[in-house]
Design a protein around this motif. Structure first.
Motif, PDB file in Angstrom:
ATOM      1  N   THR A  25       0.839  -1.188   0.000  1.00  0.00           N
ATOM      2  CA  THR A  25       0.000   0.000   0.000  1.00  0.00           C
ATOM      3  C   THR A  25       0.876   1.241   0.000  1.00  0.00           C
ATOM      4  OG1 THR A  25      -1.632  -1.198   1.324  1.00  0.00           O
ATOM      5  CG2 THR A  25      -1.883   1.187   1.195  1.00  0.00           C
ATOM      6  N   TRP A  26       0.590   2.189  -0.897  1.00  0.00           N
ATOM      7  CA  TRP A  26       1.317   3.451  -0.950  1.00  0.00           C
ATOM      8  C   TRP A  26       0.629   4.461  -0.030  1.00  0.00           C
ATOM      9  CZ3 TRP A  26       5.660   5.629  -1.557  1.00  0.00           C
ATOM     10  CH2 TRP A  26       5.763   7.005  -1.722  1.00  0.00           C
ATOM     11  N   ASP A  53      14.172   2.871  -1.301  1.00  0.00           N
ATOM     12  CA  ASP A  53      14.235   1.429  -1.074  1.00  0.00           C
ATOM     13  C   ASP A  53      13.349   0.682  -2.059  1.00  0.00           C
ATOM     14  OD1 ASP A  53      15.964   1.888   1.018  1.00  0.00           O
ATOM     15  OD2 ASP A  53      14.491   1.443   2.597  1.00  0.00           O
ATOM     16  N   MET A  54      12.176   1.230  -2.369  1.00  0.00           N
ATOM     17  CA  MET A  54      11.306   0.583  -3.345  1.00  0.00           C
ATOM     18  C   MET A  54      11.946   0.588  -4.726  1.00  0.00           C
ATOM     19  SD  MET A  54       8.884  -0.722  -1.680  1.00  0.00           S
ATOM     20  CE  MET A  54       7.937  -1.309  -3.055  1.00  0.00           C
ATOM     21  N   ILE A  58      12.621  -2.686  -6.945  1.00  0.00           N
ATOM     22  CA  ILE A  58      12.135  -2.806  -8.325  1.00  0.00           C
ATOM     23  C   ILE A  58      13.291  -3.106  -9.278  1.00  0.00           C
ATOM     24  CG2 ILE A  58      11.133  -1.496 -10.243  1.00  0.00           C
ATOM     25  CD1 ILE A  58       9.404  -0.095  -8.014  1.00  0.00           C
ATOM     26  N   SER A  59      14.418  -2.434  -9.084  1.00  0.00           N
ATOM     27  CA  SER A  59      15.596  -2.681  -9.919  1.00  0.00           C
ATOM     28  C   SER A  59      16.072  -4.124  -9.771  1.00  0.00           C
ATOM     29  CB  SER A  59      16.703  -1.701  -9.535  1.00  0.00           C
ATOM     30  OG  SER A  59      17.867  -1.965 -10.269  1.00  0.00           O
ATOM     31  N   PHE A  60      16.129  -4.606  -8.534  1.00  0.00           N
ATOM     32  CA  PHE A  60      16.546  -5.981  -8.277  1.00  0.00           C
ATOM     33  C   PHE A  60      15.595  -6.972  -8.952  1.00  0.00           C
ATOM     34  CE2 PHE A  60      15.712  -9.733  -5.628  1.00  0.00           C
ATOM     35  CZ  PHE A  60      16.917 -10.396  -5.775  1.00  0.00           C
ATOM     36  N   LEU A  61      14.292  -6.795  -8.737  1.00  0.00           N
ATOM     37  CA  LEU A  61      13.315  -7.711  -9.326  1.00  0.00           C
ATOM     38  C   LEU A  61      13.362  -7.681 -10.845  1.00  0.00           C
ATOM     39  CD1 LEU A  61      10.287  -7.156  -6.938  1.00  0.00           C
ATOM     40  CD2 LEU A  61      11.774  -9.172  -7.070  1.00  0.00           C
ATOM     41  N   SER A  62      13.500  -6.500 -11.412  1.00  0.00           N
ATOM     42  CA  SER A  62      13.589  -6.372 -12.859  1.00  0.00           C
ATOM     43  C   SER A  62      14.785  -7.149 -13.399  1.00  0.00           C
ATOM     44  CB  SER A  62      13.691  -4.895 -13.232  1.00  0.00           C
ATOM     45  OG  SER A  62      13.838  -4.745 -14.613  1.00  0.00           O
TER      46      SER A  62
END
Length: 82
Positions: A25-26, A53-54, A58-62
């Motif tokens: 949730t944002w 941190d998000m 996101i970079s890691f998951l991508s």
């Protein structure tokens, strides 16, 4: 918790194969995303993540998903366009 992925607004809900839910949730004020783990209707843990941190998540998951995107390994909606 939802029976499957729920999209829209400022909230995302997903269930894993064990039935554990992840809700993201944002919160504009104070400017954090809250990731919470759910079992049924009970929240069992939270993590408050600022935008930096998000972005790192996101970079890691991508990066790791791009490497795993062999045909048949990811759902179509996660593979992107060819």
């Amino acid at each position: 918790m939802a029976d499957g992925p729920e999209f829209g607004g400022d909230r995302q809900i997903m269930l894993d194969d064990r039935g554990t839910g992840l809700r993201i949730t944002w919160h504009p004020q104070p400017g954090v995303a809250v990731l919470s783990l759910w079992r049924g209707d009970r929240c069992i843990g939270t993590f408050r993540a600022p935008p930096a941190d998000m972005a790192a998540l996101i970079s890691f998951l991508s990066s790791v998903l791009a490497g795993a995107a062999a045909p048949g390994r990811l759902p179509t909606e996660l593979r992107g366009s060819a």
